[in-house]
Scaffold this motif. Structure first.
Motif, mmCIF file in Angstrom:
data_model
loop_
_atom_site.group_PDB
_atom_site.id
_atom_site.type_symbol
_atom_site.label_atom_id
_atom_site.label_comp_id
_atom_site.label_asym_id
_atom_site.label_seq_id
_atom_site.Cartn_x
_atom_site.Cartn_y
_atom_site.Cartn_z
ATOM 1 N N PHE A 27 34.135 45.590 48.870
ATOM 2 C CA PHE A 27 34.534 46.437 47.745
ATOM 3 C C PHE A 27 35.911 46.042 47.224
ATOM 4 O O PHE A 27 36.131 45.962 46.013
ATOM 5 C CB PHE A 27 34.523 47.911 48.175
ATOM 6 C CG PHE A 27 34.939 48.859 47.094
ATOM 7 C CD1 PHE A 27 34.106 49.130 46.031
ATOM 8 C CD2 PHE A 27 36.181 49.477 47.148
ATOM 9 C CE1 PHE A 27 34.494 50.002 45.032
ATOM 10 C CE2 PHE A 27 36.581 50.342 46.157
ATOM 11 C CZ PHE A 27 35.734 50.610 45.089
ATOM 12 N N LEU A 28 36.850 45.773 48.115
ATOM 13 C CA LEU A 28 38.192 45.365 47.726
ATOM 14 C C LEU A 28 38.176 44.039 46.971
ATOM 15 O O LEU A 28 38.848 43.885 45.951
ATOM 16 C CB LEU A 28 39.096 45.261 48.959
ATOM 17 C CG LEU A 28 40.532 44.834 48.705
ATOM 18 C CD1 LEU A 28 41.261 45.880 47.878
ATOM 19 C CD2 LEU A 28 41.252 44.594 50.010
ATOM 20 N N ILE A 30 35.679 42.769 45.225
ATOM 21 C CA ILE A 30 35.061 42.999 43.912
ATOM 22 C C ILE A 30 36.054 43.671 42.969
ATOM 23 O O ILE A 30 36.170 43.295 41.798
ATOM 24 C CB ILE A 30 33.773 43.835 44.070
ATOM 25 C CG1 ILE A 30 32.693 42.999 44.771
ATOM 26 C CG2 ILE A 30 33.267 44.328 42.715
ATOM 27 C CD1 ILE A 30 31.453 43.787 45.142
ATOM 28 N N MET A 31 36.799 44.662 43.461
ATOM 29 C CA MET A 31 37.778 45.351 42.618
ATOM 30 C C MET A 31 38.892 44.405 42.159
ATOM 31 O O MET A 31 39.331 44.452 41.014
ATOM 32 C CB MET A 31 38.382 46.555 43.353
ATOM 33 C CG MET A 31 37.412 47.702 43.554
ATOM 34 S SD MET A 31 36.711 48.306 42.017
ATOM 35 C CE MET A 31 38.160 48.936 41.217
ATOM 36 N N LEU A 32 39.344 43.538 43.046
ATOM 37 C CA LEU A 32 40.375 42.567 42.661
ATOM 38 C C LEU A 32 39.863 41.615 41.593
ATOM 39 O O LEU A 32 40.591 41.265 40.655
ATOM 40 C CB LEU A 32 40.865 41.798 43.884
ATOM 41 C CG LEU A 32 41.749 42.587 44.857
ATOM 42 C CD1 LEU A 32 42.015 41.760 46.112
ATOM 43 C CD2 LEU A 32 43.055 42.967 44.199
ATOM 44 N N VAL A 34 37.480 42.237 39.386
ATOM 45 C CA VAL A 34 37.317 42.983 38.138
ATOM 46 C C VAL A 34 38.671 43.215 37.473
ATOM 47 O O VAL A 34 38.808 43.111 36.256
ATOM 48 C CB VAL A 34 36.602 44.331 38.411
ATOM 49 C CG1 VAL A 34 36.682 45.258 37.216
ATOM 50 C CG2 VAL A 34 35.158 44.097 38.797
ATOM 51 N N MET A 35 39.681 43.503 38.258
ATOM 52 C CA MET A 35 40.990 43.816 37.690
ATOM 53 C C MET A 35 41.720 42.593 37.148
ATOM 54 O O MET A 35 42.389 42.665 36.118
ATOM 55 C CB MET A 35 41.866 44.500 38.743
ATOM 56 C CG MET A 35 41.435 45.912 39.040
ATOM 57 S SD MET A 35 42.328 46.686 40.399
ATOM 58 C CE MET A 35 44.006 46.335 40.036
#
Length: 146
Positions: A27-28, A30-32, A34-35
């Motif tokens: 999850f971390l 993927i979030m990085l 996306v950001m």
């Protein structure tokens, strides 16, 4: 029993913690992504959303005999906020009494219309207004993004 046989004991608590950490790690990541990955549309939006001017305070000088007079223009991204005289000395104001009223008249028109086009001058201070308009144009050219 043979010497090669090994017994592995797994505790349910350890398996759950390992699974949760793996999911959080994925999850971390993927979030990085996306950001921080640039989007194709964001550069186009930024180019379209930029204004006409670089926000700030810009000046241009006018020489009146031996005295320098500065015209100050304050702009934000899309608007001309104010136009004024800086370094207006009492001697300059006394020797050139039309400078201050001409600037006030021009500043009001420019801030109201947000343009340098179709500015009217009064007959009494036409030449003073032209000199001041040249300085205002110079300051706005400094602020312009074009």
């Amino acid at each position: 029993m043979s010497a090669k046989t090994k017994i592995v004991v797994l505790h349910m608590k350890e398996l759950i913690f390992t699974g949760i950490l793996a999911v959080l790690g994925i999850f971390l990541i993927i979030m990085l992504l996306v950001m921080f990955l640039p989007k194709d549309g964001s550069t186009k939006e930024n180019a379209e959303s930029t204004g006409k001017y670089q926000p700030g305070v810009y000046t241009a000088s006018v020489m009146l005999n031996d005295s320098a007079l500065d015209v100050q223009v304050v702009v934000d991204e899309n608007n001309i906020n104010s136009v004024s005289l800086v370094n207006l000395d009492e001697t300059v104001e006394t020797m050139y009494p039309l400078v201050k009223p001409a600037m006030e008249e021009l500043a009001q028109q420019i801030v109201d219309t947000q343009s340098l086009d179709n500015i009217t001058y009064s007959q009494s201070n036409q030449y003073t207004s032209i000199v001041l308009m040249n300085a205002i144009e110079e300051a706005i050219e400094k602020a312009s993004l074009d």
